[in-house]
Design a protein around this motif. Structure first.
Motif, PDB file in Angstrom:
ATOM      1  N   ALA A  26       0.814  -1.220   0.000  1.00 55.43           N
ATOM      2  CA  ALA A  26       0.000   0.000   0.000  1.00 55.43           C
ATOM      3  C   ALA A  26       0.845   1.265   0.000  1.00 55.43           C
ATOM      4  O   ALA A  26       0.521   2.238  -0.685  1.00 55.43           O
ATOM      5  CB  ALA A  26      -0.931  -0.009   1.223  1.00 55.43           C
ATOM      6  N   LEU A  73      -9.019   8.576  -1.029  1.00 57.28           N
ATOM      7  CA  LEU A  73      -9.032   7.668   0.120  1.00 57.28           C
ATOM      8  C   LEU A  73     -10.180   7.984   1.076  1.00 57.28           C
ATOM      9  O   LEU A  73     -10.502   7.180   1.949  1.00 57.28           O
ATOM     10  CB  LEU A  73      -7.696   7.719   0.852  1.00 57.28           C
ATOM     11  N   THR A  85     -12.522   5.281   0.735  1.00 58.21           N
ATOM     12  CA  THR A  85     -12.148   4.100   1.524  1.00 58.21           C
ATOM     13  C   THR A  85     -12.540   4.302   2.986  1.00 58.21           C
ATOM     14  O   THR A  85     -13.062   3.394   3.642  1.00 58.21           O
ATOM     15  CB  THR A  85     -10.634   3.835   1.405  1.00 58.21           C
ATOM     16  N   SER A 102     -14.534   1.132  -0.628  1.00 57.49           N
ATOM     17  CA  SER A 102     -13.104   1.004  -0.349  1.00 57.49           C
ATOM     18  C   SER A 102     -12.326   0.726  -1.636  1.00 57.49           C
ATOM     19  O   SER A 102     -11.278   1.340  -1.890  1.00 57.49           O
ATOM     20  CB  SER A 102     -12.868  -0.120   0.664  1.00 57.49           C
ATOM     21  N   LEU A 145      -9.472   3.206  -3.348  1.00 65.21           N
ATOM     22  CA  LEU A 145      -8.093   2.784  -3.606  1.00 65.21           C
ATOM     23  C   LEU A 145      -7.756   2.835  -5.094  1.00 65.21           C
ATOM     24  O   LEU A 145      -6.676   3.289  -5.485  1.00 65.21           O
ATOM     25  CB  LEU A 145      -7.871   1.367  -3.075  1.00 65.21           C
ATOM     26  N   LEU A 202      -3.818   3.436  -5.719  1.00 67.31           N
ATOM     27  CA  LEU A 202      -3.215   2.452  -4.829  1.00 67.31           C
ATOM     28  C   LEU A 202      -3.813   1.093  -5.195  1.00 67.31           C
ATOM     29  O   LEU A 202      -4.733   1.032  -6.008  1.00 67.31           O
ATOM     30  CB  LEU A 202      -3.498   2.804  -3.367  1.00 67.31           C
TER      31      LEU A 202
END
Length: 382
Positions: free
Chosen positions: A162, A177, A180, A209, A213, A218
């Protein structure tokens, strides 16, 4: 039939089969293999995307279940004092390979290979467990020690992926994020509302989530890692890792019970999508990864495990220096997570292939562990 299925899962046959098929295919017909893996299936999405960004969500979710359970009272990481020695050994198993990789890279490598330092930090939890039972015996304390080490290693591995391996072509956009975080908030609310079905957690919390990401650039494969700890679960650890507890009807257990077979057999697709490396691609990165795993893992675990023992955090009863050293050799199998990190670390397919070959070579430590066990005269306990 059920016994056969369980044997296939226990011995990681689907994953190994996927790796073998990929290797044969990629070397006999590299163009058709690449066309299959990277050819567009649905819009801009290919087979590789569906495996690594969708299927692996559930692989890491099962790992998150194991980590969550290990922190419960009665679990391997609770209370923390009894876990200090294997946790320090885990730290050695992360730092050792990274140091060996970077040192070797400074001698025989190149600056562009530096990004691969995280590849050899991984331990394949299922294969390590399998080989540990083979060389130590089912009842040996080293098996539990290795399981705990592998679980903690997985947790650190998730953090490394991550933090250190965002997509280099797309800079991280942290604002996404918040989605998330919203997914975690939804999961928290569902938990407070005593929602027993895991589906709302996955569909609402997991989707938020994953989207967060993915758009933050990510790895979306980690999406459910942030949701799983919110699934209702018992106060006490329900049982040993990899063992079914029929009395546990909690949401966490139901999720694991109903998805683990899917993950175990789905690992065939992971092997197929990620292990297709041409033998001609063996290069410097191959040896950096393999040597860092074998030497770095073994001596990192051995050194910090001994230091922990010396400062008062003892090894389990029945484990001494010989058993600790052999545990380090067994933990050098990086296969699954190492392949995943290799795909994240390098965008150049030649370099990526060479690094993946090093991860594949790490499976040979099973034979090395058997030989070392015989040389050290390790007594099996069944």
């Amino acid at each position: 039939m059920r016994k056969t299925v369980n044997l296939l899962r226990e011995f990681s046959i689907p994953l190994i089969s996927g790796v073998i098929v990929a290797l044969i295919w990629a070397n006999l017909s590299p163009e058709s293999y690449k066309s299959f893996v990277y050819g567009k299936l649905f819009g801009e999405f290919d087979f590789h995307f569906f495996v690594n960004d969708i299927f692996m969500v559930f692989f890491f979710a099962i790992a998150a279940v194991e980590i969550t359970q290990s922190f419960m009272p009665g679990g391997a990481l609770n209370p923390i004092k009894k876990a200090v020695n294997p946790l320090m050994a885990t730290l050695g198993g992360v730092l050792g390979p990274a140091i060996v990789y970077m040192t070797l890279n400074a001698i025989i490598g190149s600056p562009e290979l530096f990004r691969g330092w995280g590849i050899p930090t991984a331990t394949d939890i299922a294969l390590a467990w399998l080989v540990a039972r083979f060389v130590f015996g089912n009842k040996h304390p080293a098996v539990s020690f290795l399981l705990l080490l592998a679980i903690a290693d997985d947790a650190i591995g998730l953090a490394i992926i991550a933090i250190f391996y965002p997509d280099p072509a797309h800079p991280v956009e942290p604002v996404w994020l918040l989605l998330t975080l919203a997914g975690m908030t939804v999961a928290f609310i569902l938990r407070k509302a005593n929602v027993k079905s895991y589906w709302p957690y996955l569909i609402i919390g997991g989707a938020l989530s994953w989207t967060g990401l993915h758009n933050a650039h990510l790895h979306p494969a980690l999406a459910l890692v942030f949701i799983i700890p919110f699934l209702p679960h018992p106060i006490q650890n329900p049982g040993e890792l990899f063992e079914e507890d029929e009395s546990d009807m909690s949401t966490l257990h139901q999720f694991e019970h109903q998805w683990k077979a899917f993950v175990d057999f789905g690992l065939f697709t992971f092997g197929l999508a990620n292990a297709g490396v041409e033998f001609s691609e063996i290069a410097t990165a191959t040896w950096l990864v393999f040597i860092a795993l074998l030497v770095g893992k073994t001596f990192g675990i051995f050194t910090l495990g001994l230091i922990a023992n010396l400062i008062g955090f003892s090894l389990p009863n029945g484990m001494g220096k010989k058993e600790l050293f052999l545990a380090g050799v067994v933990a050098a199998m990086g296969l699954t997570v190492a392949l995943f990190v290799a795909g994240a670390a390098f965008t150049d397919l030649k370099v990526q292939g060479a690094a993946k070959m090093g991860a594949l070579f790490s499976a040979s430590t099973a034979l090395i562990a058997f030989i070392v066990g015989k040389m050290l005269r390790i007594k099996r306990i069944n």
